[in-house]
Structure formats: C-alpha cells, structure tokens
Design a protein around this motif. Structure first.
Motif, short mmCIF file in Angstrom:
data_model
loop_
_atom_site.label_atom_id
_atom_site.label_comp_id
_atom_site.label_asym_id
_atom_site.label_seq_id
_atom_site.Cartn_x
_atom_site.Cartn_y
_atom_site.Cartn_z
N GLY A 128 0.82 -1.20 0.00
CA GLY A 128 0.00 0.00 0.00
C GLY A 128 0.85 1.25 0.00
N SER A 129 0.22 2.36 0.29
CA SER A 129 0.84 3.67 0.17
C SER A 129 1.99 3.88 1.14
CB SER A 129 -0.23 4.75 0.41
OG SER A 129 0.36 6.03 0.45
N VAL A 238 -4.04 -5.16 -1.18
CA VAL A 238 -3.73 -3.73 -1.25
C VAL A 238 -4.62 -3.03 -0.22
CG1 VAL A 238 -3.57 -1.69 -2.70
CG2 VAL A 238 -3.18 -3.96 -3.70
N VAL A 239 -3.98 -2.39 0.75
CA VAL A 239 -4.71 -1.82 1.87
C VAL A 239 -5.14 -0.38 1.59
CG1 VAL A 239 -4.58 -1.17 4.31
CG2 VAL A 239 -3.58 -3.33 3.52
N GLU A 240 -4.24 0.42 1.08
CA GLU A 240 -4.53 1.82 0.81
C GLU A 240 -3.59 2.28 -0.30
OE1 GLU A 240 -5.61 4.71 4.13
OE2 GLU A 240 -3.65 5.48 3.54
N ALA A 241 -4.12 2.88 -1.35
CA ALA A 241 -3.26 3.26 -2.48
C ALA A 241 -3.97 4.29 -3.34
CB ALA A 241 -2.91 2.03 -3.32
N TYR A 262 -6.57 -8.75 -3.71
CA TYR A 262 -7.56 -8.31 -2.74
C TYR A 262 -7.37 -6.81 -2.52
CZ TYR A 262 -7.02 -13.30 -1.58
OH TYR A 262 -6.92 -14.65 -1.63
N ALA A 263 -8.47 -6.10 -2.29
CA ALA A 263 -8.38 -4.67 -2.05
C ALA A 263 -9.40 -4.26 -0.99
CB ALA A 263 -8.64 -3.88 -3.34
N GLY A 272 -6.43 8.13 -0.97
CA GLY A 272 -5.75 6.87 -0.75
C GLY A 272 -6.63 5.65 -0.97
N ALA A 273 -7.91 5.86 -1.18
CA ALA A 273 -8.81 4.73 -1.46
C ALA A 273 -9.05 4.56 -2.95
CB ALA A 273 -10.14 4.94 -0.74
N LYS A 274 -8.73 5.55 -3.75
CA LYS A 274 -9.09 5.51 -5.17
C LYS A 274 -8.39 4.37 -5.91
CE LYS A 274 -10.37 10.37 -5.56
NZ LYS A 274 -11.80 10.06 -5.69
N GLY A 275 -7.14 4.08 -5.55
CA GLY A 275 -6.45 2.98 -6.20
C GLY A 275 -7.11 1.65 -5.88
N CYS A 276 -7.52 1.46 -4.62
CA CYS A 276 -8.22 0.22 -4.24
C CYS A 276 -9.55 0.11 -4.97
CB CYS A 276 -8.42 0.19 -2.73
SG CYS A 276 -6.88 -0.01 -1.79
N HIS A 277 -10.27 1.23 -5.08
CA HIS A 277 -11.54 1.19 -5.80
C HIS A 277 -11.34 0.83 -7.27
CE1 HIS A 277 -13.39 4.09 -2.60
NE2 HIS A 277 -13.16 2.87 -2.14
#
Length: 366
Positions: A128-129, A238-241, A262-263, A272-277
C-alpha cells in the motif's frame, strides 16, 4: 559459507555466475540465454564477443565481462556469503521458491539475509501507500497479525507506510515476514527501516533482493522488486493506495501471474482509497474482513473451520473487559486455537471494539 542451493556448482562456476549477474543490460532472460547457449556461466564468459552478438546481446555486456569492477563485485559477493545467515538461491537450484520459478522472468539469483526456507512457505503480500493514513496503517497491521497468526508468511517491500506496518505487525505476534528490496542488501533503502530489517533477520524472517549487493535505489528497480513480491505470494492485499501508487503495479503483476488480488475499500473522498476502488472495478476481491481472504485459502493454512462469532456475542470481549490480555492468554482462556483468536481479534479491531497496545489486547468503550 551458506550455499545449500549451490553445492552442485564448482567455485569457478559460482564466481562466473556472480560475474554474469553484474553485467549491464543483462536481465533474467538474457542471463538464461547465455547459460542455455554455452552450457555454463564459465563457458559464456570465455566465449568470443562475436558469439554474444550472435545471440542478440548488447555490446556493453560482452565488453564489461572482463572489467575489474565486475570481478571485484563477484569476489565481494563471495565474501558476503561467508557471513552468518547469508544465502544465495539460484533459479535452477532445488531450494529456489517454486511459485517464483513459474515466472518467465524469475530472478536467476536471489540474495537472502535470514532464513531462505521461508521463501517456499505459503505467503500473502500486503502492500500500500508510503504515505498511508493512520487508519490505513492500523488496518494493515490488523490484517498482518491475523494472517501471520494463521500460518502465512507476510511478504512486502519494506517501504515506509503500509509495508512497514505489515512487517512489524507480523513480528509483533511472533510470525514470519519477508522483505523484498529494490536495492542491494548492502545498500539498504529506506534507511528508516534498517532496524526493522535487522529485527526481521534476527527473529527468523528474511530480507531478499535479486540485485547486486551494492545496487542503489534506482527508480527502475522497484517495479522489478514488485514482481518478486507478487511472484512469491498466493495473493496480494492492497490496503490503501492512490491511483498512481506503485502498489497497483504489484497488483497488476499479481493478476498477470495468476495470483489473487484483494483490495480494501475506503471513503470515496479519500485519495488513498481511489487505487483500491480501481482494483475492485477491475476485478479484485473486495475485502471487508480477514475471512474474505482466509476462507478460500483454508487448505493452505491452519485456521480451523469453526465460524468466528459476531462481535455482539464475542466471548473475547468479556475476557478483555475484565483485563487486557495477550493473544496467547486469550487462546488459553477460551480454548480456541491462536489463529482463530487472531482472526477474531482482527474483526473486532476493524470494528473499533478492541485495540492492541504493546502486544496486549484491550476492549474499547463504545
């Protein structure tokens, strides 16, 4: 000297492979092309430059092979291997991790500080980030504790932010973790995590790199590092990205390698959530609890099949309201296995019902 995977090689061949490994513009595919063409690294080094050109190799490779810097670097690597807990894995060795060997561009050499046997154990990557939020760091730590307690090795890139939180949390509960560097093992980056890396090695975990020992943190090294993180693992969480995060490169590589992605979702207002979305839109598994990861992987780890109670009926909360306790003490008190306790605590932590402070769990007032 720790060379369990190199015992079939003569000292001259080992030194020759270390020299080939240091040549400019010679990646994994070209390394193997040379070995296949000439039968050995020693023969490749002794072949005429015209033979190298006939294989389509850059002139810089052939010209550098007799460089004093290349010879001296190989000698330094041999001296490094004489130190305790220093190992070299080769792609054609018996101890090379099987999942990583499936990659068409698997590293021909892997330097390992720590326990090389961990690379063959079931792993899950948590990434993640680097500039993660406090909730993101807490989430990474919670998932890492539970997954490490369930028997998985936690693999990440030893970067600041999510990576470091995942490594540290695994160590905190006595689990195992692997850090994959984008530099050489003797040119550690980032320096702020040097002590964490040393703790990992000392506590039976491992730090690895495919790069020459003194390789600097060149930007092009980190995507290469990411393919190793995903290649070693059964799946990547991926936790936060952000949408520009290198973690999305790791996730993309994992998908290409046939690994699960997994996200964890977040607020639509949090960058920081946009990459996971984005990953979820692209087909990643949306993860809201550790069970979303563990359930499909029951055959790979030690978590029992017993369902984890809902938070409202959790026996662990009663024990923690009485007094803060360690994970092990909770397991003894309620008669559950430690992995089941850790999975349950992760659920409660994500719900804000419990917190971990200095290795002890306590109930939070609501």
């Amino acid at each position: 000297m720790s060379l369990s995977t190199c015992t079939s090689l003569s000292p001259a061949e080992l030194e020759a492979r270390l020299r080939l490994h240091r040549l400019p513009e010679l990646g994994p595919r070209r390394f193997r092309t040379l070995i296949d063409a000439f039968g050995s690294a020693s023969a490749a080094l002794g072949a005429p430059a015209a033979a190298w050109r006939a294989l389509g190799l850059p002139a810089a490779c052939a010209e550098a092979r007799r460089s004093p810097d290349v010879r001296d670097g190989a000698s330094a690597a041999l001296r490094w291997l004489e130190r305790p807990a220093r190992h070299l894995l080769m792609w054609d060795g018996a101890d090379y991790p099987a999942l990583l060997a499936e990659l068409c561009d698997a590293p021909p050499l892997l330097f390992v500080a720590g326990d090389p046997a961990l690379l063959e154990k079931p792993q899950l990557a948590i990434v993640g980030s680097r500039r993660a939020s406090k909730p993101g760091m807490d989430t990474a730590a919670a998932f890492s504790r539970s997954l490490a307690g369930a028997g998985f090795v936690i693999t990440s890139g030893l970067a600041l932010g999510i990576d470091g939180a995942a490594h540290q949390a695994a160590l905190d509960i006595g689990g195992r973790t692997i850090g994959v560097l984008g530099t050489g093992l003797e040119n550690f980056y980032p320096q702020r995590h040097r002590r964490l890396a040393e703790a990992m090695i000392a506590q039976g975990s491992a730090v690895v790199s495919e790069l020459p020992l003194e390789a600097p943190p060149h930007p092009g090294n980190f995507p290469r590092r990411n393919r190793i993180i995903s290649g070693l693992s059964l799946g990547v969480l991926v936790v936060e990205a952000s949408v520009a995060s290198g973690s999305l490169i790791t996730a993309r590589l994992a998908a290409e390698q046939g690994r699960e992605v997994y996200a964890i979702p977040g607020s639509i207002h949090h960058p920081g959530a946009k990459g996971c979305h984005q990953l979820i839109r692209d087909g990643a598994v949306l993860v809201e609890s550790v069970e979303h990861i563990l359930e499909p992987l029951r055959g790979w780890q030690r978590v029992t099949a017993s369902p984890i109670p809902a938070a409202s009926e959790h026996p662990l909360l009663g024990l923690l309201h009485a007094a803060p306790q360690s994970s092990e003490a909770l397991a003894r008190a309620c008669g559950w296995t430690l992995p089941r306790v850790l999975a349950a605590l992760t659920e409660l932590e994500l719900e804000g019902r419990v917190a971990n402070e200095s290795g002890r769990w306590l109930a939070r007032a609501r």
